[in-house]
Write a protein that holds these residues in place. Structure first.
Motif, PDB file in Angstrom:
ATOM      1  N   PHE A 138       0.874  -1.166   0.000  1.00  0.00           N
ATOM      2  CA  PHE A 138       0.000   0.000   0.000  1.00  0.00           C
ATOM      3  C   PHE A 138       0.911   1.216   0.000  1.00  0.00           C
ATOM      4  CE2 PHE A 138      -2.937   3.201   1.155  1.00  0.00           C
ATOM      5  CZ  PHE A 138      -4.229   2.715   1.017  1.00  0.00           C
ATOM      6  N   GLU A 139       0.920   1.936  -1.104  1.00  0.00           N
ATOM      7  CA  GLU A 139       1.881   3.023  -1.270  1.00  0.00           C
ATOM      8  C   GLU A 139       1.168   4.315  -1.616  1.00  0.00           C
ATOM      9  OE1 GLU A 139       5.918   2.352  -3.109  1.00  0.00           O
ATOM     10  OE2 GLU A 139       4.962   3.488  -4.720  1.00  0.00           O
ATOM     11  N   VAL A 140       1.609   5.403  -0.992  1.00  0.00           N
ATOM     12  CA  VAL A 140       1.078   6.732  -1.278  1.00  0.00           C
ATOM     13  C   VAL A 140       2.235   7.604  -1.759  1.00  0.00           C
ATOM     14  CG1 VAL A 140      -0.121   8.751  -0.373  1.00  0.00           C
ATOM     15  CG2 VAL A 140      -0.664   6.478   0.523  1.00  0.00           C
ATOM     16  N   ARG A 141       2.019   8.264  -2.886  1.00  0.00           N
ATOM     17  CA  ARG A 141       3.023   9.174  -3.437  1.00  0.00           C
ATOM     18  C   ARG A 141       2.485  10.599  -3.431  1.00  0.00           C
ATOM     19  NH1 ARG A 141       7.280   7.092  -6.644  1.00  0.00           N
ATOM     20  NH2 ARG A 141       7.377   4.823  -6.523  1.00  0.00           N
ATOM     21  N   THR A 142       3.372  11.532  -3.112  1.00  0.00           N
ATOM     22  CA  THR A 142       3.066  12.957  -3.204  1.00  0.00           C
ATOM     23  C   THR A 142       4.123  13.599  -4.091  1.00  0.00           C
ATOM     24  OG1 THR A 142       4.434  13.640  -1.319  1.00  0.00           O
ATOM     25  CG2 THR A 142       2.197  12.846  -0.827  1.00  0.00           C
ATOM     26  N   ASN A 143       4.134  14.922  -4.136  1.00  0.00           N
ATOM     27  CA  ASN A 143       5.146  15.611  -4.931  1.00  0.00           C
ATOM     28  C   ASN A 143       6.552  15.455  -4.368  1.00  0.00           C
ATOM     29  OD1 ASN A 143       3.383  16.920  -6.919  1.00  0.00           O
ATOM     30  ND2 ASN A 143       2.608  18.091  -5.183  1.00  0.00           N
ATOM     31  N   THR A 144       6.647  15.153  -3.062  1.00  0.00           N
ATOM     32  CA  THR A 144       7.974  15.103  -2.452  1.00  0.00           C
ATOM     33  C   THR A 144       8.290  13.789  -1.752  1.00  0.00           C
ATOM     34  OG1 THR A 144       7.267  15.978  -0.286  1.00  0.00           O
ATOM     35  CG2 THR A 144       7.806  17.589  -2.011  1.00  0.00           C
ATOM     36  N   ALA A 145       7.308  12.896  -1.574  1.00  0.00           N
ATOM     37  CA  ALA A 145       7.557  11.735  -0.719  1.00  0.00           C
ATOM     38  C   ALA A 145       6.893  10.467  -1.245  1.00  0.00           C
ATOM     39  CB  ALA A 145       7.059  12.011   0.705  1.00  0.00           C
ATOM     40  N   VAL A 146       7.424   9.340  -0.772  1.00  0.00           N
ATOM     41  CA  VAL A 146       6.825   8.028  -0.974  1.00  0.00           C
ATOM     42  C   VAL A 146       6.589   7.424   0.406  1.00  0.00           C
ATOM     43  CG1 VAL A 146       7.068   5.728  -1.976  1.00  0.00           C
ATOM     44  CG2 VAL A 146       8.046   7.704  -3.151  1.00  0.00           C
ATOM     45  N   LEU A 147       5.348   6.986   0.671  1.00  0.00           N
ATOM     46  CA  LEU A 147       4.993   6.418   1.969  1.00  0.00           C
ATOM     47  C   LEU A 147       4.689   4.939   1.785  1.00  0.00           C
ATOM     48  CD1 LEU A 147       2.432   9.167   3.073  1.00  0.00           C
ATOM     49  CD2 LEU A 147       4.932   9.276   3.143  1.00  0.00           C
ATOM     50  N   GLY A 148       5.457   4.098   2.441  1.00  0.00           N
ATOM     51  CA  GLY A 148       5.195   2.669   2.452  1.00  0.00           C
ATOM     52  C   GLY A 148       4.414   2.324   3.703  1.00  0.00           C
ATOM     53  N   VAL A 149       3.193   1.855   3.520  1.00  0.00           N
ATOM     54  CA  VAL A 149       2.261   1.667   4.620  1.00  0.00           C
ATOM     55  C   VAL A 149       2.295   0.225   5.103  1.00  0.00           C
ATOM     56  CG1 VAL A 149      -0.153   1.864   5.320  1.00  0.00           C
ATOM     57  CG2 VAL A 149       0.813   3.484   3.671  1.00  0.00           C
ATOM     58  N   ILE A 150       2.330   0.057   6.422  1.00  0.00           N
ATOM     59  CA  ILE A 150       2.287  -1.276   7.022  1.00  0.00           C
ATOM     60  C   ILE A 150       1.103  -1.314   7.980  1.00  0.00           C
ATOM     61  CG2 ILE A 150       3.544  -3.000   8.366  1.00  0.00           C
ATOM     62  CD1 ILE A 150       6.124  -1.644   7.471  1.00  0.00           C
ATOM     63  N   GLY A 151      -0.077  -1.692   7.469  1.00  0.00           N
ATOM     64  CA  GLY A 151      -1.289  -1.838   8.274  1.00  0.00           C
ATOM     65  C   GLY A 151      -1.471  -0.765   9.309  1.00  0.00           C
ATOM     66  N   THR A 152      -1.864   0.428   8.926  1.00  0.00           N
ATOM     67  CA  THR A 152      -1.770   1.564   9.815  1.00  0.00           C
ATOM     68  C   THR A 152      -2.895   2.561   9.591  1.00  0.00           C
ATOM     69  OG1 THR A 152      -0.164   3.174  10.669  1.00  0.00           O
ATOM     70  CG2 THR A 152      -0.354   2.986   8.290  1.00  0.00           C
ATOM     71  N   ASP A 153      -2.910   3.590  10.426  1.00  0.00           N
ATOM     72  CA  ASP A 153      -3.872   4.684  10.372  1.00  0.00           C
ATOM     73  C   ASP A 153      -3.048   5.961  10.414  1.00  0.00           C
ATOM     74  OD1 ASP A 153      -6.014   6.403  10.591  1.00  0.00           O
ATOM     75  OD2 ASP A 153      -6.815   5.548  12.437  1.00  0.00           O
ATOM     76  N   PHE A 154      -3.184   6.797   9.382  1.00  0.00           N
ATOM     77  CA  PHE A 154      -2.291   7.951   9.312  1.00  0.00           C
ATOM     78  C   PHE A 154      -2.939   9.100   8.557  1.00  0.00           C
ATOM     79  CE2 PHE A 154      -1.628   5.616   5.458  1.00  0.00           C
ATOM     80  CZ  PHE A 154      -1.397   6.576   4.475  1.00  0.00           C
ATOM     81  N   PHE A 155      -2.333  10.275   8.696  1.00  0.00           N
ATOM     82  CA  PHE A 155      -2.739  11.502   8.022  1.00  0.00           C
ATOM     83  C   PHE A 155      -1.592  11.967   7.152  1.00  0.00           C
ATOM     84  CE2 PHE A 155      -2.200  16.144   8.038  1.00  0.00           C
ATOM     85  CZ  PHE A 155      -3.421  16.601   7.558  1.00  0.00           C
ATOM     86  N   VAL A 156      -1.924  12.473   5.962  1.00  0.00           N
ATOM     87  CA  VAL A 156      -0.893  13.035   5.093  1.00  0.00           C
ATOM     88  C   VAL A 156      -1.408  14.325   4.476  1.00  0.00           C
ATOM     89  CG1 VAL A 156      -1.649  11.556   3.177  1.00  0.00           C
ATOM     90  CG2 VAL A 156       0.585  12.644   3.065  1.00  0.00           C
ATOM     91  N   GLU A 157      -0.574  15.332   4.489  1.00  0.00           N
ATOM     92  CA  GLU A 157      -0.869  16.617   3.856  1.00  0.00           C
ATOM     93  C   GLU A 157       0.189  16.866   2.789  1.00  0.00           C
ATOM     94  OE1 GLU A 157      -1.327  21.418   4.865  1.00  0.00           O
ATOM     95  OE2 GLU A 157      -0.872  19.979   6.456  1.00  0.00           O
TER      96      GLU A 157
END
Length: 287
Positions: A138-157
Motif C-alpha cells: 500500500f503506497e502513497v506518493r506525493t510531490n515530495t515523498a513516498v509512503l510505504g504503509v504497514i497496516g496503519t492509520d495515518f494523516f498526510v498533507e
C-alpha cells in the motif's frame, strides 16, 4: 472466363478488407485516452461511502458527482472543493477520508493481491489501511515523498514543496520521492515527519496537540473513524543517536537517526533488503 471458385475467393477477400477498414476507422475515431480507459479504467477499486457536501470523480469518460454509492475505478481522480470532503471505502476494507481542496488519484487497488497505489497531488487525507498480508503493498506518493504503509492509520498533507505525515497507529516507512536523495525514516504511532522538496525526511517527533487535533478535524467525513490516542512526549533514549543503515531503491545509505525514531523503546523494523518500488515491500518479503 473466370472460374466461379476464384470469384468466391475474391468476394471473401473483399469482405475481410471491408471489416478491416471499419475497424481501423473506429480506432481513428477513438481518442488515445478513451482507449486507455477501455483497457484499464474499468477495474473497480471501491465506492464512495460519504460526502460533505459534495465532491467529484474525474475520469477519461467524463466528470460526475462523488455521490454515496458511486463506484471508484482505477485511475479515477477524486477532487474536492473548499469545505468539500469525500470518504471512499476500498474493496479490501481500507478507508480513505479526503479533505477539502484535495486531489487524489486511485492509481490502482487490487483487493485480491493487496496492491494499492495512490497519488495525493495536493490536499489532505486520512487513510485507515487494512492489515496487509505477505506480499501486500500500500503506497502513497506525493510531490515530495513516498509512503510505504504497514497496516496503519495515518494523516498526510501534500503541497508542491513538502509532505507532512502524522501516524495514529502502526508504522510508515517514509522517503523522498527522488531516488537520488538517500535516507528513509520509520514513523511510529504518535509521531510525525516532514519531507521537504529535494530533502530527506526530517527526524520523526511527536506533533503538537494542536496539529494532531487539526489533522483529525480536517479529514472528518460522516461517521467518525476511531479516535487515536493523543501523542506523548518523545521518550528519552540512553546512549544518544544510533546508526541506521537503510537500503533505498537499491542504494545503501548510512546515517544517524535520533532516538525518537522509535517509540517506547521499540526496536526499529528491519529496513528494506534490496531494490523495491515501495519502501515497505522489503519488510514483507523478508518476514
Amino acid at each position: 472466363m473466370r472460374h466461379p471458385e476464384a470469384c468466391s475467393e475474391d468476394s471473401v477477400k473483399t469482405s475481410w478488407m471491408q471489416y478491416l477498414s471499419i475497424a481501423l476507422a473506429l480506432l481513428l475515431i477513438s481518442s488515445p485516452g478513451e482507449l486507455v480507459w477501455a483497457q484499464t479504467q474499468a477495474q473497480r477499486a471501491g465506492a464512495v461511502a460519504a460526502q460533505i457536501p459534495i465532491g467529484r470523480i474525474e475520469r477519461v469518460t467524463g466528470t460526475q458527482p462523488a455521490e454515496v454509492g458511486t463506484v471508484v475505478l482505477w485511475r479515477d481522480w477524486l477532487r474536492t472543493e473548499p469545505r468539500g470532503r469525500v470518504r471512499v471505502t476500498l474493496d479490501d476494507g481500507s478507508i480513505l477520508n479526503v479533505g477539502s481542496e484535495s486531489q487524489l488519484q486511485v492509481v490502482q487497488h487490487d483487493a485480491t493481491t493487496q496492491q494499492t497505489d495512490l497519488t495525493l497531488v495536493v490536499g489532505r487525507m486520512r487513510a485507515r489501511v487494512t492489515k496487509l498480508a505477505r506480499g501486500g503493498r500500500f503506497e502513497v506518493r506525493t510531490n515530495t515523498a513516498v509512503l510505504g504503509v504497514i497496516g496503519t492509520d495515518f494523516f498526510v498533507e501534500a503541497t508542491a514543496t513538502y509532505t507532512l505525515v502524522i501516524v495514529y497507529e502502526g508504522v510508515l516507512l517514509v522517503q523522498n520521492i527522488n531516488p537520488a536523495i538517500v535516507g528513509a525514516v520509520q514513523v511510529f504511532a504518535g509521531q510525525q515527519t516532514t519531507v521537504p522538496l529535494n530533502q530527506p525526511p526530517q527526524p520523526p517527533a511527536p506533533p503538537t496537540q494542536a496539529d494532531f487535533q487539526a489533522s483529525l478535524e480536517q479529514t472528518n467525513v460522516g461517521p467518525q473513524l476511531p479516535q487515536p490516542p493523543a501523542p506523548a512526549a518523545a521518550p528519552a533514549v540512553a546512549g544518544g543517536p544510533w546508526p541506521l543503515i537503510i537500503t533505498v531503491l537499491g542504494v545503501v545509505a548510512i546515517g544517524v537517526v535520533a532516538g525518537v525514531t522509535t517509540k517506547g523503546g521499540k526496536k526499529p523494523l528491519p529496513p528494506p533488503s534490496g531494490p523495491h518500488t515501495s519502501p515497505a515491500e522489503g519488510y514483507y518479503r523478508d518476514r
